[in-house]
Design a protein around this motif. Structure first.
Motif, PDB file in Angstrom:
ATOM      1  N   ARG A   1       0.878  -1.051   0.079  1.00 42.12           N
ATOM      2  CA  ARG A   1       0.014  -0.088   0.008  1.00 42.12           C
ATOM      3  C   ARG A   1       1.015   1.215   0.022  1.00 42.12           C
ATOM      4  NH1 ARG A   1      -4.096  -2.861   2.980  1.00 42.12           N
ATOM      5  NH2 ARG A   1      -5.836  -2.671   1.996  1.00 42.12           N
TER       6      ARG A   1
ATOM      7  N   HIS B   1      -9.893   4.613   7.408  1.00 42.62           N
ATOM      8  CA  HIS B   1      -9.197   4.277   6.168  1.00 42.62           C
ATOM      9  C   HIS B   1      -8.487   5.380   5.482  1.00 42.62           C
ATOM     10  CE1 HIS B   1     -10.951   0.333   5.564  1.00 42.62           C
ATOM     11  NE2 HIS B   1      -9.733   0.092   4.970  1.00 42.62           N
ATOM     12  N   HIS B   2      -7.714   4.993   4.700  1.00 43.69           N
ATOM     13  CA  HIS B   2      -6.617   4.516   3.864  1.00 43.69           C
ATOM     14  C   HIS B   2      -7.046   5.113   2.561  1.00 43.69           C
ATOM     15  CE1 HIS B   2      -8.321   0.266   5.109  1.00 43.69           C
ATOM     16  NE2 HIS B   2      -9.038   0.896   4.212  1.00 43.69           N
ATOM     17  N   ASN B   3      -6.999   6.378   2.260  1.00 42.15           N
ATOM     18  CA  ASN B   3      -6.834   6.584   0.787  1.00 42.15           C
ATOM     19  C   ASN B   3      -5.529   6.693   0.245  1.00 42.15           C
ATOM     20  OD1 ASN B   3      -8.963   6.621  -1.057  1.00 42.15           O
ATOM     21  ND2 ASN B   3     -10.014   8.198   0.093  1.00 42.15           N
TER      22      ASN B   3
ATOM     23  N   PRO C   1     -10.433   0.183  -4.467  1.00 41.18           N
ATOM     24  CA  PRO C   1      -9.414   0.855  -3.404  1.00 41.18           C
ATOM     25  C   PRO C   1      -8.372   1.554  -4.289  1.00 41.18           C
ATOM     26  CG  PRO C   1      -9.478  -1.953  -3.625  1.00 41.18           C
ATOM     27  CD  PRO C   1     -10.573  -1.754  -4.397  1.00 41.18           C
ATOM     28  N   GLY C   2      -7.931   2.457  -3.947  1.00 40.79           N
ATOM     29  CA  GLY C   2      -7.039   2.989  -4.488  1.00 40.79           C
ATOM     30  C   GLY C   2      -5.872   2.236  -4.905  1.00 40.79           C
ATOM     31  N   PRO C   3      -5.113   1.341  -4.158  1.00 41.20           N
ATOM     32  CA  PRO C   3      -4.304   0.448  -4.523  1.00 41.20           C
ATOM     33  C   PRO C   3      -4.798  -0.498  -5.522  1.00 41.20           C
ATOM     34  CG  PRO C   3      -4.112   0.449  -1.966  1.00 41.20           C
ATOM     35  CD  PRO C   3      -5.565   0.978  -2.611  1.00 41.20           C
TER      36      PRO C   3
ATOM     37  N   GLN D   1     -20.273  -4.660  -3.088  1.00 42.27           N
ATOM     38  CA  GLN D   1     -18.701  -4.616  -3.787  1.00 42.27           C
ATOM     39  C   GLN D   1     -18.753  -6.083  -3.979  1.00 42.27           C
ATOM     40  OE1 GLN D   1     -15.899  -3.249  -0.887  1.00 42.27           O
ATOM     41  NE2 GLN D   1     -14.493  -2.568  -3.136  1.00 42.27           N
TER      42      GLN D   1
ATOM     43  N   LYS E   1     -17.900  -9.856   7.398  1.00 39.45           N
ATOM     44  CA  LYS E   1     -17.095  -8.609   8.103  1.00 39.45           C
ATOM     45  C   LYS E   1     -17.900  -8.139   9.220  1.00 39.45           C
ATOM     46  CE  LYS E   1     -14.783  -4.156   7.753  1.00 39.45           C
ATOM     47  NZ  LYS E   1     -14.473  -3.280   6.852  1.00 39.45           N
TER      48      LYS E   1
ATOM     49  N   THR F   1     -12.085  -8.948   6.859  1.00 35.53           N
ATOM     50  CA  THR F   1     -12.417  -7.515   6.138  1.00 35.53           C
ATOM     51  C   THR F   1     -12.915  -7.981   4.623  1.00 35.53           C
ATOM     52  OG1 THR F   1     -10.205  -7.572   5.569  1.00 35.53           O
ATOM     53  CG2 THR F   1     -10.506  -6.626   7.372  1.00 35.53           C
ATOM     54  N   ILE F   2     -13.309  -6.937   4.065  1.00 35.25           N
ATOM     55  CA  ILE F   2     -13.800  -7.067   2.558  1.00 35.25           C
ATOM     56  C   ILE F   2     -12.830  -7.427   1.716  1.00 35.25           C
ATOM     57  CG2 ILE F   2     -14.991  -5.910   0.934  1.00 35.25           C
ATOM     58  CD1 ILE F   2     -16.532  -4.234   2.792  1.00 35.25           C
ATOM     59  N   GLU F   3     -11.701  -6.640   1.921  1.00 33.25           N
ATOM     60  CA  GLU F   3     -10.543  -6.932   0.959  1.00 33.25           C
ATOM     61  C   GLU F   3      -9.774  -8.148   1.678  1.00 33.25           C
ATOM     62  OE1 GLU F   3     -10.216  -5.843  -2.118  1.00 33.25           O
ATOM     63  OE2 GLU F   3     -11.360  -3.930  -1.799  1.00 33.25           O
TER      64      GLU F   3
HETATM   65  P1  XMP Z   1     -12.038  -3.420   4.368  1.00 29.27           P
HETATM   66  O1  XMP Z   1     -11.124  -4.599   3.674  1.00 29.27           O
HETATM   67  O2  XMP Z   1     -11.123  -2.829   5.202  1.00 29.27           O
HETATM   68  O3  XMP Z   1     -12.581  -2.755   3.300  1.00 29.27           O
HETATM   69  O4  XMP Z   1     -12.930  -4.281   4.930  1.00 29.27           O
HETATM   70  C1  XMP Z   1     -13.683  -1.699   3.378  1.00 29.27           C
HETATM   71  C2  XMP Z   1     -13.830  -0.733   2.265  1.00 29.27           C
HETATM   72  O5  XMP Z   1     -12.513  -0.079   2.054  1.00 29.27           O
HETATM   73  C3  XMP Z   1     -11.838  -0.389   0.883  1.00 29.27           C
HETATM   74  N1  XMP Z   1     -10.362  -0.687   0.970  1.00 29.27           N
HETATM   75  C4  XMP Z   1      -9.761   0.645   0.576  1.00 29.27           C
HETATM   76  N2  XMP Z   1      -9.689   1.667  -0.158  1.00 29.27           N
HETATM   77  N3  XMP Z   1      -7.521   2.001  -0.368  1.00 29.27           N
HETATM   78  C5  XMP Z   1      -8.657   2.551  -0.476  1.00 29.27           C
HETATM   79  O6  XMP Z   1      -8.963   3.386  -1.139  1.00 29.27           O
HETATM   80  C6  XMP Z   1      -7.016   0.843   0.600  1.00 29.27           C
HETATM   81  O7  XMP Z   1      -6.189   0.731   0.856  1.00 29.27           O
HETATM   82  C7  XMP Z   1      -8.180   0.160   0.669  1.00 29.27           C
HETATM   83  N4  XMP Z   1      -8.414  -1.074   1.498  1.00 29.27           N
HETATM   84  C8  XMP Z   1      -9.625  -1.472   1.609  1.00 29.27           C
HETATM   85  C9  XMP Z   1     -12.564  -1.704   0.367  1.00 29.27           C
HETATM   86  O8  XMP Z   1     -12.364  -2.010  -1.100  1.00 29.27           O
HETATM   87  C10 XMP Z   1     -14.008  -1.777   0.896  1.00 29.27           C
HETATM   88  O9  XMP Z   1     -14.829  -1.036   0.060  1.00 29.27           O
END
Ligand code: XMP
Length: 523
Positions: free
Chosen positions: A307, A356-358, A402-404, A444, A515, A519-521
């Motif tokens: 990331r 989160h993590h843009n 997701p951004g990555p 998603q 979740k 997690t989703i990803e």
């Molecule tokens: P998780 O995996 O945390 O995902 O349950 C929740 C939402 O966040 C998105 N996601 C990201 N979006 N950068 C982003 O812009 C990231 O690194 C990232 N990681 C997870 C994921 O697609 C879901 O919609």
């Protein structure tokens, strides 16, 4: 309503998980509102000058801790106030009624009686026309109880063991409901909110996509004048809508930079260029950076490290491009209202915090000033104005990405071979979901590449090839999610197509983890 008050509502946040939902409902009704944390100052309140206030619930803490007191200046302003849950209990407590503290219990569905036929909020509502009395179904908060209403108030709703589930003082225009009108689980909820903001507060329903765009265009022109603006375009909903909006407002003063990191979905880069550069005539500079990203990712398998590399490389390349536009004074961003609320609320201990993590962050020595035309909009409003601006439905209602990108959907080390296989498999999955009418029923959906080889027999020959997993979830807020119960025959067809059409993949799994805890990803 006095002519000086603006046609807008203040939503005062005491930390309820539903505060944002209140604001979204009010905006959906067509009335502008903003969320502010409960410790806002009198000056801030007067500057906002709302036509009415909705006081949120406060989650599960005891009332004394969760909601110290309603600010005096709100009652003194003599504008309508609606308290929800603890919001009602606060009104009761602070104005001289009596509230009984009770232990936290789960919220429940309940059928309650409306006992004030003339009440501006609840009067004449009914969810059961055959019942002898007016009853409505509500999602009921089960913590704390108003047992005596303050002087001037009338009880408007009740149920067994619940002497006060709604109260109104129509002289002073102060109202309370103990249940949650902002949730769909309360079928009359939107009507109750609409009665409050339109009938009681006197707001007109002027907050429409067209009006939002007109205002945004005016604001953007006033903000940037004749300066040039740069925007990082990703193809996601928010940056696409910002591009369309800025293009409408300032035309050629806008240049978009589209960094293609090689981890996009099949044909995505091409589609973005077609849409913006060819169809709409937006200036777009495309940076084909697959090689740089893949070379920096070589040998790296830790997800957070991946990331970081993707985020930093992205910013580096974007900055390089931006530097070439030395006339540009502004950087446009697709920040939306939930980001703003969450960052303010988290500073003050208000509503739930998003962690989160843009992609990346802004360079500290940035000379560009920010223009963020979606800063006041919820995602559903962003989508509506996207459609109004002429963006295609499929783009505006696309699942989040997701951004990555595929970088976090290829487990472990990222390689071009994996990305190419994943893109094809994902394309089959998504195309089938769309054709079957299932895409918009999931929140998603995507495919994950698992770099282990598994045996399969194709055309009589054993084949050791890679494994992919399909992932589809249903969620409202992406903080919790349930795996989507897709039909077996649908999954079977997708699996068959992937294995038959993509040499290199021999097995397809379906992820049945919800979740939390998953997690989703996958990374
Ligand atoms: P998780 O995996 O945390 O995902 O349950 C929740 C939402 O966040 C998105 N996601 C990201 N979006 N950068 C982003 O812009 C990231 O690194 C990232 N990681 C997870 C994921 O697609 C879901 O919609």
């Amino acid at each position: 309503m006095s002519s000086k008050q603006r046609q807008q509502i203040l939503v005062l946040d005491y930390g309820s998980p539903y505060t944002q939902l209140i604001a979204r409902r009010v905006r959906d009704i067509g009335v502008y509102c903003e969320v502010r944390v409960f410790d806002l100052t009198k000056e801030e309140f007067l500057a906002f000058n709302p036509a009415g206030v909705i006081v949120s619930d406060a989650g599960e803490k005891p009332l004394s801790v969760a909601a110290p007191a309603l600010p005096d200046f709100i009652i003194e302003a003599q504008i309508p106030v609606l308290g929800i849950g603890y919001g009602m209990q606060m009104l009761a407590r602070d104005l001289g009624g009596a509230v009984l503290a009770t232990d936290p219990m789960e919220d429940i569905m309940a059928r309650i009686q409306v006992v004030a036929a003339e009440d501006p909020l609840l009067g004449e509502l009914s969810d059961d026309e055959d019942a002898n009395e007016a009853v409505i179904d509500v999602w009921l908060k089960q913590q704390g109880k108003v047992v005596q209403v303050p002087a001037g108030f009338e009880i408007t709703a009740e149920a067994e063991h619940w002497p006060v589930l709604g109260m109104s003082d129509t002289e002073r225009n102060l109202y309370g409901v103990h249940f949650h009108p902002e949730l769909n689980k309360t079928p009359q909820g939107t009507r109750i909110l609409e009665r409050f903001v339109v009938d009681v507060c006197g707001c007109e329903k002027t907050w429409t996509p067209k009006a939002i765009i007109e205002q945004a265009v005016k604001d953007i022109r006033a903000q940037v004048g004749t300066d040039e603006v740069i925007l990082g375009l990703s193809g996601g909903v928010d940056s696409s809508v910002v591009a369309a909006l800025l293009h409408k407002a300032i035309g050629d003063q806008l240049t978009c930079v589209f960094v293609d990191h090689g981890l996009l979905r099949l044909n995505e880069g091409k589609q973005v260029m077609e849409m913006f550069a060819e169809n709409m005539g937006v200036n777009v500079v495309k940076v084909d950076a697959e090689d740089i990203f893949l070379s920096r990712l070589a040998g790296v398998s830790d997800p957070e490290e991946k990331r970081k590399i993707i985020g930093n490389t992205f910013i580096e390349l974007f900055d390089e491009q931006a530097a070439a536009f030395n006339n540009a004074k502004w950087l446009a961003q697709g920040t939306i209202y939930p980001d703003v609320i969450e960052s303010v609320a988290s500073k003050q201990g208000g509503a739930a915090v998003k962690s989160h993590h843009n992609v990346g962050g802004l360079p500290e020595d940035m000379k560009l000033k920010l223009v963020e035309p979606l800063r006041q909009l919820f995602k559903d409003e962003v989508r509506k104005i996207g459609l109004e601006l002429g963006l295609p439905y499929d783009m505006v209602y696309r699942h989040p990405f997701p951004g990555p990108g595929l970088g976090v959907r290829i487990l472990g080390e990222v390689k071009k071979e994996y990305a190419d296989l994943l893109r094809q498999a994902d394309h089959i999955f998504i195309t089938e979901l769309l054709e079957e009418g299932l895409y918009h029923k999931t929140s998603q959906a995507f495919t994950v590449f698992i770099p282990v080889k598994s045996v399969g027999v194709v055309e009589g020959k054993r084949r050791y090839e890679y494994v992919v997993s399909l992932r589809a979830v249903e969620t409202v807020d992406f903080m919790t999610a349930r795996w989507a119960h897709l039909p077996y025959d649908f999954l079977e067809r997708v699996s068959r197509r992937i294995i038959e059409e993509i040499p290199g993949i021999s097995r397809v799994a379906y992820d049945i983890s919800s979740k939390p805890p998953a997690t989703i990803e996958w990374e």
